[in-house]
Scaffold this motif. Structure first.
Motif, PDB file in Angstrom:
ATOM      1  N   ALA A 143      -9.990 -11.685 -11.164  1.00 18.68           N
ATOM      2  CA  ALA A 143      -9.485 -10.946  -9.693  1.00 18.68           C
ATOM      3  C   ALA A 143      -8.694 -11.255  -9.350  1.00 18.68           C
ATOM      4  CB  ALA A 143     -10.447 -11.474  -8.575  1.00 18.68           C
ATOM      5  N   VAL A 144      -7.825 -11.550  -9.881  1.00 21.33           N
ATOM      6  CA  VAL A 144      -6.617 -12.056  -8.926  1.00 21.33           C
ATOM      7  C   VAL A 144      -5.620 -11.181  -9.788  1.00 21.33           C
ATOM      8  CG1 VAL A 144      -4.397 -14.180  -8.443  1.00 21.33           C
ATOM      9  CG2 VAL A 144      -6.667 -14.745  -7.354  1.00 21.33           C
ATOM     10  N   CYS A 145      -5.676 -11.418 -11.010  1.00 22.20           N
ATOM     11  CA  CYS A 145      -4.516 -11.490 -12.294  1.00 22.20           C
ATOM     12  C   CYS A 145      -4.416  -9.977 -12.211  1.00 22.20           C
ATOM     13  CB  CYS A 145      -5.406 -11.602 -13.413  1.00 22.20           C
ATOM     14  SG  CYS A 145      -5.121 -14.052 -13.654  1.00 22.20           S
ATOM     15  N   VAL A 146      -6.019  -9.818 -11.741  1.00 27.82           N
ATOM     16  CA  VAL A 146      -5.659  -7.841 -12.143  1.00 27.82           C
ATOM     17  C   VAL A 146      -5.189  -7.003 -10.706  1.00 27.82           C
ATOM     18  CG1 VAL A 146      -7.533  -5.820 -11.829  1.00 27.82           C
ATOM     19  CG2 VAL A 146      -7.896  -7.601 -13.443  1.00 27.82           C
ATOM     20  N   VAL A 147      -5.149  -7.776  -9.419  1.00 28.70           N
ATOM     21  CA  VAL A 147      -4.446  -7.541  -8.230  1.00 28.70           C
ATOM     22  C   VAL A 147      -3.151  -7.716  -8.335  1.00 28.70           C
ATOM     23  CG1 VAL A 147      -4.375  -7.705  -5.456  1.00 28.70           C
ATOM     24  CG2 VAL A 147      -7.021  -8.026  -7.097  1.00 28.70           C
TER      25      VAL A 147
END
Length: 407
Positions: free
Chosen positions: A182-186
């Motif tokens: 999720a952090v990488c996508v954001v």
């Protein structure tokens, strides 16, 4: 009188090596026993010279057996010693092992047994592969003539601990991977998507909405200063790691962990279940309860729980009961305290401790299942909310332009 080199475990579970002078091996062993030291290796100095190096030097640089390999070895040893001599059993296990370091470790134990040493003493040549508690239980089995039974209990203990460890890894790994994704996508949206879209608003000449300006600022910060952000995290991590090496800050940090709503309960229950299972096995094997606690203490990583376990050892050494010491510690589940008291009064402490371990393990299973079922949608919702904010920050200027064009 000849000199004897020894390797012992003190009441606190620490290994100590040294040299002493005695008339013979039995007299040397009696002197060490009088000091409440558990003997794992005792040999004349001439034998050591002939062998050329001590167990610590012999094992230095070798890869140790991991938990899975030790569990498999113990189960194989437990099964084969029921039908084969110990020397033949060790040779068979060493030959069928696929990993070179496993064959080397078991081969070292086999060589020690062939030379006439006890199994626990031969295992002392590989102290990293065979922990002190493991060797103490093997030695007790040899002394009582019930080595196959002791090995079977050890196998069950290690298999239970491996199952719990697997559940802990599962409970931590899945939400961690989901959160990292999720952090990488954001970050990808903020670094690669937002700047491209923002370029379209540069020539508009209108004041952008506050939300859009905030998102643009964060995007610029991540794009231009990512190296500084990474450096700050690394520096903070290194400083925190160095601080936590000190006993005072580490004790405060571990105390804070135990006060956390979910993590604290998981740590307490895991420690209580592991201690109950280990003590149950040791009591059933007729090993001293205090020795089991002292050896178990060294495997506890949380400083608050380790200190509580040390206090329990001192209380029992002073003549107190296990249940009373657990109650005074104040960090163990009430069920464990109650079942320990019931086991002591009924003379069935090993059975009650085993039941307490089973209940705590079941509670851990239910707790982790519930936590995972709640954590997954929470991470997805948080990620969706962040993505929605990014999309909204892009749509607001477009809607603003459309309204101006309509006028």
């Amino acid at each position: 009188m000849p000199d004897f080199d020894y390797l012992v475990i003190d009441p606190q579970g620490r290994e100590k090596a040294g040299r002493m002078r005695a008339g013979d091996v039995e007299q040397a062993r009696a002197q060490l026993d009088a000091k409440q030291l558990f003997v794992v290796k005792l040999e004349a100095d001439s034998e050591k010279t002939a062998k050329g190096r001590s167990p610590a030097l012999f094992s230095r640089g070798r890869k140790k057996l991991n938990t899975q390999e030790l569990t498999l070895f113990t189960r194989q040893l437990s099964t084969l010693t029921q039908v084969s001599p110990l020397e033949e059993t060790l040779r068979t296990i060493a030959r069928q092992s696929e990993q070179e370091h496993v064959r080397s470790a078991i081969g070292s134990v086999h060589s020690g047994v062939v030379e006439g040493r006890r199994l626990a003493e031969a295992m002392a040549a590989q102290p990293k592969s065979f922990p002190p508690l493991y060797r103490a239980m093997v030695s007790a089995g040899e002394s009582s003539g019930s080595l196959p039974v002791m090995l079977d209990r050890l196998s069950v203990l290690l298999e239970r601990q491996a199952a719990i460890r697997s559940k802990v890894i599962t409970a931590i790994a899945y939400p961690s991977v989901l959160a990292i994704f999720a952090v990488c996508v954001v970050i990808a949206l903020m670094v690669f998507v937002v700047p491209r879209v923002v370029e379209q608003f540069d020539t508009v000449g209108q004041t952008l909405p506050l939300l859009t300006r905030i998102v643009i600022w964060v995007s610029a910060l991540l794009s231009n200063w990512w190296w500084a952000i990474v450096a700050v995290f690394v520096i903070v991590g290194v400083i925190s790691w160095q601080i936590l090496k000190q006993e005072g800050p580490r004790l405060a940090f571990d105390s804070w962990l135990l006060r956390l709503p979910f993590v604290g309960r998981m740590i307490r229950d895991l420690h209580a279940a592991r201690m109950a299972r280990t003590l149950s096995t040791m009591v059933a094997s007729r090993l001293p309860l205090m020795d089991g606690l002292a050896l178990t203490t060294q495997t506890v990583h949380n400083r608050v729980l380790r200190k509580a376990t040390d206090n329990i050892v001192e209380a029992i050494r002073g003549g107190g009961s296990l249940s009373a010491a657990l109650r005074r510690a104040g960090v163990f589940p009430p069920l464990l305290v109650y079942l320990a008291a019931s086991g002591e009064s009924a003379g069935r402490l090993d059975e009650m401790l085993a039941k307490a371990a089973e209940y705590l393990e079941q509670e851990f299973d239910r707790f982790t299942s519930t936590a995972l079922s709640l954590l997954e949608p929470i991470i997805i919702i948080v990620m969706g909310a962040i993505v929605a904010v990014i999309i909204l920050s892009i749509l607001l200027p477009i809607l603003q332009l459309q309204s101006l064009t309509g006028l």
